[in-house]
Design a protein around this motif. Structure first.
Motif, mmCIF file in Angstrom:
data_model
loop_
_atom_site.group_PDB
_atom_site.id
_atom_site.type_symbol
_atom_site.label_atom_id
_atom_site.label_comp_id
_atom_site.label_asym_id
_atom_site.label_seq_id
_atom_site.Cartn_x
_atom_site.Cartn_y
_atom_site.Cartn_z
ATOM 1 N N ARG A 220 0.830 -1.197 0.000
ATOM 2 C CA ARG A 220 0.000 0.000 0.000
ATOM 3 C C ARG A 220 0.869 1.252 0.000
ATOM 4 O O ARG A 220 1.771 1.407 0.826
ATOM 5 N N ILE B 240 -12.526 -7.029 3.938
ATOM 6 C CA ILE B 240 -11.841 -6.209 2.940
ATOM 7 C C ILE B 240 -10.377 -6.621 2.821
ATOM 8 O O ILE B 240 -9.832 -6.693 1.712
ATOM 9 N N CYS C 234 -8.618 -8.038 -0.570
ATOM 10 C CA CYS C 234 -7.382 -7.441 -1.098
ATOM 11 C C CYS C 234 -6.316 -8.513 -1.299
ATOM 12 O O CYS C 234 -5.575 -8.496 -2.296
ATOM 13 N N GLN D 30 -5.470 -1.969 -1.761
ATOM 14 C CA GLN D 30 -6.615 -1.481 -1.003
ATOM 15 C C GLN D 30 -7.865 -1.474 -1.858
ATOM 16 O O GLN D 30 -7.793 -1.470 -3.091
ATOM 17 N N LEU D 31 -9.006 -1.484 -1.191
ATOM 18 C CA LEU D 31 -10.309 -1.471 -1.852
ATOM 19 C C LEU D 31 -11.217 -0.483 -1.134
ATOM 20 O O LEU D 31 -11.177 -0.389 0.104
ATOM 21 N N ASN D 32 -12.029 0.230 -1.890
ATOM 22 C CA ASN D 32 -13.039 1.060 -1.253
ATOM 23 C C ASN D 32 -14.294 0.224 -1.004
ATOM 24 O O ASN D 32 -14.377 -0.933 -1.406
ATOM 25 N N TYR D 33 -15.275 0.806 -0.340
ATOM 26 C CA TYR D 33 -16.474 0.059 0.028
ATOM 27 C C TYR D 33 -17.255 -0.464 -1.181
ATOM 28 O O TYR D 33 -17.653 -1.638 -1.202
ATOM 29 N N ASP E 85 -16.243 -1.205 -4.275
ATOM 30 C CA ASP E 85 -15.515 -2.293 -4.926
ATOM 31 C C ASP E 85 -15.488 -3.547 -4.058
ATOM 32 O O ASP E 85 -15.608 -4.668 -4.571
ATOM 33 N N ALA E 86 -15.320 -3.359 -2.759
ATOM 34 C CA ALA E 86 -15.302 -4.511 -1.855
ATOM 35 C C ALA E 86 -16.646 -5.239 -1.875
ATOM 36 O O ALA E 86 -16.700 -6.476 -1.881
ATOM 37 N N ARG F 261 -21.911 -1.481 -6.781
ATOM 38 C CA ARG F 261 -21.132 -0.248 -6.626
ATOM 39 C C ARG F 261 -22.042 0.985 -6.553
ATOM 40 O O ARG F 261 -21.893 1.826 -5.660
ATOM 41 N N ASP G 172 -22.665 3.397 -3.252
ATOM 42 C CA ASP G 172 -22.426 4.838 -3.389
ATOM 43 C C ASP G 172 -23.665 5.635 -2.997
ATOM 44 O O ASP G 172 -23.569 6.647 -2.293
ATOM 45 N N ARG H 180 -10.948 16.736 0.778
ATOM 46 C CA ARG H 180 -10.869 15.296 0.515
ATOM 47 C C ARG H 180 -9.687 14.640 1.224
ATOM 48 O O ARG H 180 -9.685 13.432 1.440
#
Length: 203
Positions: free
Chosen positions: A16, A77, A81, A88-91, A93-94, A114, A118, A171
Motif C-alpha cells: 500500500r 476487505i 485485497c 486497497q479497496l473502497n467500500y 468495490d469490496a 457499486r 455509493d 478530501r
C-alpha cells in the motif's frame, strides 16, 4: 479472481502506497473526533429516559455489535485485497467483489453493487450532515436570542451553508486534522462546562 493459498504470502499492507500518511497522533485526533461527537452530551438525557440499568446494558450491546461489525468488515476487505492482490479497496468495490465470490444466487447483485453502495453512503452522509446543520443552527439561534437578536432558524442554516460546504469539499484527511483537533478541544471544553455549570436536577 486470484485466490491466495497457504503458500501465498501477499500482504496488502506491504504494497500500500499512501501519498499523505498520517502520524499516530494525527490518527488519534481524527479517531477521537469520529468516535466522540457532540452527541455524547445527550447521553445523560438518554440514560434518564431509559433508566441506568437499561441504558448501560443497551450501550454495551449496541457498542459490541458495532465493534463486531467493523471487525468483520475490515477483515473481509483485507481478505478480498489479499485474494485479488490489490493494496486497497473502497467500500463499493469490496461489496461488488464479495458478491462476485459469494453464493451463486447473489452474484447477479454484483452488477449494481457499486452504485447501490455509493447511493447508500451519499444518502446516509447527507442525512447526518443535515441533522448537524440543524443542530448548529438551533444552538446559534439560542445564543443570539439570549443577547436579544432574534432571527429565524432558516437564516442560520443559510448562513452556515458556505463555510460548511467548503469544509465538506476537503478530501485529504490530513488537511482535516487541525479542524478535528479544534473540534476535540471544543468538545472537551463543552463537557467540562456542562459538568461544572449545569445544575443536576434531582427528582
Amino acid at each position: 479472481m486470484i485466490y491466495a493459498n497457504s503458500r501465498d504470502a501477499y500482504d496488502p499492507y506491504q504494497h500500500r502506497v499512501i501519498e499523505n500518511p498520517l502520524s499516530n497522533l494525527e490518527v488519534y485526533i481524527s479517531l477521537l473526533k469520529a468516535s466522540i461527537g457532540i452527541g455524547c452530551l445527550a447521553m445523560p438525557k438518554a440514560f434518564q429516559a431509559a433508566g441506568w440499568l437499561n441504558g448501560l446494558m443497551s450501550t454495551i450491546v449496541v457498542g459490541s455489535i458495532v465493534i463486531f461489525a467493523l471487525h468483520v468488515l475490515l477483515h473481509s476487505i483485507y481478505e478480498l485485497c489479499r485474494r485479488k492482490r490489490v493494496p486497497q479497496l473502497n467500500y463499493p468495490d469490496a461489496m461488488a467483489l464479495a458478491l462476485e465470490a459469494g453464493p451463486k444466487y447473489l452474484r447477479f447483485l454484483s452488477f449494481t453493487a457499486r452504485s447501490t453502495i455509493d447511493f447508500i453512503l451519499a444518502f446516509y452522509h447527507f442525512g447526518v450532515c443535515s441533522a448537524y446543520v440543524v443542530f448548529i443552527a438551533d444552538n446559534l439561534r439560542e445564543l443570539t436570542d439570549y443577547y436579544g437578536y432574534t432571527f429565524d432558524v432558516r437564516f442560520y442554516i443559510f448562513a452556515l451553508a458556505a463555510p460548511l460546504v467548503s469544509i465538506y469539499l476537503i478530501r485529504d484527511l490530513r488537511s482535516l486534522v487541525p479542524l478535528n483537533a479544534l473540534a476535540d478541544a471544543m468538545i472537551c471544553i463543552s463537557i467540562k462546562w456542562f459538568c461544572v455549570c449545569v445544575p443536576v436536577e434531582m427528582d
